[in-house]
Design an enzyme around this catalytic site. Structure first.
Site, PDB file in Angstrom:
ATOM      1  N   THR A  36       0.847  -1.201   0.000  1.00 37.81           N
ATOM      2  CA  THR A  36       0.000   0.000   0.000  1.00 37.81           C
ATOM      3  C   THR A  36       0.879   1.248   0.000  1.00 37.81           C
ATOM      4  O   THR A  36       0.611   2.218  -0.733  1.00 37.81           O
ATOM      5  CB  THR A  36      -0.953  -0.006   1.225  1.00 37.81           C
ATOM      6  OG1 THR A  36      -1.523  -1.311   1.364  1.00 37.81           O
ATOM      7  CG2 THR A  36      -2.068   1.023   1.062  1.00 37.81           C
ATOM      8  N   GLY A  87       0.955   1.592   6.012  1.00 40.12           N
ATOM      9  CA  GLY A  87      -0.136   0.622   5.947  1.00 40.12           C
ATOM     10  C   GLY A  87      -0.287  -0.119   7.264  1.00 40.12           C
ATOM     11  O   GLY A  87       0.333   0.228   8.269  1.00 40.12           O
ATOM     12  N   ASP A  89      -1.540  -4.342   8.852  1.00 40.27           N
ATOM     13  CA  ASP A  89      -2.092  -5.679   8.603  1.00 40.27           C
ATOM     14  C   ASP A  89      -3.486  -5.802   9.195  1.00 40.27           C
ATOM     15  O   ASP A  89      -4.332  -6.525   8.662  1.00 40.27           O
ATOM     16  CB  ASP A  89      -1.145  -6.736   9.176  1.00 40.27           C
ATOM     17  CG  ASP A  89       0.216  -6.646   8.510  1.00 40.27           C
ATOM     18  OD1 ASP A  89       0.266  -6.761   7.278  1.00 40.27           O
ATOM     19  OD2 ASP A  89       1.217  -6.403   9.212  1.00 40.27           O
ATOM     20  N   LYS A  99       1.052  -4.569  12.817  1.00 46.24           N
ATOM     21  CA  LYS A  99       1.920  -4.266  11.681  1.00 46.24           C
ATOM     22  C   LYS A  99       3.127  -5.198  11.717  1.00 46.24           C
ATOM     23  O   LYS A  99       3.396  -5.834  12.719  1.00 46.24           O
ATOM     24  CB  LYS A  99       2.393  -2.806  11.749  1.00 46.24           C
ATOM     25  CG  LYS A  99       1.252  -1.830  11.531  1.00 46.24           C
ATOM     26  CD  LYS A  99       1.706  -0.377  11.484  1.00 46.24           C
ATOM     27  CE  LYS A  99       2.946  -0.127  10.700  1.00 46.24           C
ATOM     28  NZ  LYS A  99       2.915  -0.645   9.316  1.00 46.24           N
ATOM     29  N   GLY A 100       3.831  -5.246  10.603  1.00 43.55           N
ATOM     30  CA  GLY A 100       5.050  -6.053  10.560  1.00 43.55           C
ATOM     31  C   GLY A 100       4.990  -7.213   9.598  1.00 43.55           C
ATOM     32  O   GLY A 100       5.931  -8.000   9.501  1.00 43.55           O
ATOM     33  N   GLY A 102       5.462  -7.073   6.652  1.00 46.53           N
ATOM     34  CA  GLY A 102       6.612  -6.886   5.765  1.00 46.53           C
ATOM     35  C   GLY A 102       7.938  -6.848   6.522  1.00 46.53           C
ATOM     36  O   GLY A 102       8.980  -6.496   5.946  1.00 46.53           O
ATOM     37  N   GLU A 108       9.472   1.052  11.526  1.00 42.51           N
ATOM     38  CA  GLU A 108       8.158   1.718  11.392  1.00 42.51           C
ATOM     39  C   GLU A 108       7.765   2.374  12.713  1.00 42.51           C
ATOM     40  O   GLU A 108       7.292   3.509  12.745  1.00 42.51           O
ATOM     41  CB  GLU A 108       7.097   0.702  10.960  1.00 42.51           C
ATOM     42  CG  GLU A 108       7.301   0.229   9.531  1.00 42.51           C
ATOM     43  CD  GLU A 108       6.371  -0.897   9.116  1.00 42.51           C
ATOM     44  OE1 GLU A 108       6.252  -1.128   7.905  1.00 42.51           O
ATOM     45  OE2 GLU A 108       5.777  -1.568   9.977  1.00 42.51           O
TER      46      GLU A 108
END
Ligand code: 5RP
Length: 228
Positions: A36, A87, A89, A99-100, A102, A108
């Site tokens: 994203t 972005g 998750d 998040k994470g 990626g 981040e």
């Protein structure tokens, strides 16, 4: 004839474009990581002359920013960022996120922490009532992995080491990622605080203390804006 629904990729492009209105002309922008955010970076390239550059949360985003001719500054070179765009998750109705996916969660969280506003861009598949259906990423020091996995088991979670080509995934920080399934995170602030205390945990992928201030959610009827 009715128009076909937008694909997930098109929804990502929609919110990536919509995030441009949060970029402050003349100021450095914080940039997250993921598919994203890649749409956002591509959109940012169209206004690159209006900003001095970006602080990036990963090697992958740095490469994409530079490919577009956008200057990338070190985080330490900028005292505070007006906005961080990333972005998620999962995101809930309070702006708490997982998040994470990626593997960029540590950087981040660092860039988010130095930003006044966190604008989360996501397609509607990421919107949840309770965090935890997405396997929770946790960046760890490798020698602590086995013990941390047992600590998650005591909470009812099943942690597994993230692999790439059969070998442990190595983050931009040279560390490993555990993905924890089976958790229902009903108290994201408390959960994040607790797991942060475990020796060997670098970053837990619950973003509650660094929650979103705004979410631009791509839906079938357009971009919905939530403020938290
Ligand atoms: C990377 C992240 C991403 O923001 C998250 O995984 C969402 O990615 P995508 O936009 O590709 O769905 O936290 O570490």
């Amino acid at each position: 004839m009715s128009t076909p629904p937008l694909s997930q990729d098109e929804l990502k492009a929609l919110v990536g474009q919509a995030a441009l209105r949060y970029v402050v002309p003349g100021e450095v922008v914080g940039v997250g990581t993921g598919s994203t955010v890649n749409k956002f970076i591509d959109a940012l390239a169209t206004i690159k002359d209006k900003i001095p550059g970006a602080v990036s949360s990963s090697v992958a985003s740095t490469e994409r920013l530079r490919q577009h001719g956008i200057a990338v500054l070190e985080a330490e070179a900028v005292a505070q960022l007006s906005v961080y765009i990333d972005g998620a998750d999962e995101i809930d109705a309070k702006g708490y996120m997982i998040k994470g996916g990626g593997a960029a969660l540590t950087r981040e969280k660092i860039v988010a922490a130095q930003s006044r506003q966190f604008v989360c861009i996501a397609d509607e598949s990421k919107w949840v009532d309770t965090l935890g259906a997405f396997p929770l990423p946790v960046e760890v020091i490798p020698m602590a992995s086995a013990r941390i996995m047992r600590q998650f088991a005591a909470l009812g979670g099943q942690a597994s080491l993230r692999l790439k080509d059969g070998k442990p995934w190595v983050t931009d920080n040279g560390q490993h990622i555990l993905d924890v399934r089976g958790l229902k995170i009903s108290d994201p602030l408390g959960f994040e605080s607790e797991v942060n205390q475990w020796p060997g945990v670098i970053t837990v992928g619950v973003f509650a203390h660094q929650k979103a201030s705004v979410c631009l959610l791509g839906t079938a009827t357009g971009v919905k804006t939530y403020t938290f």
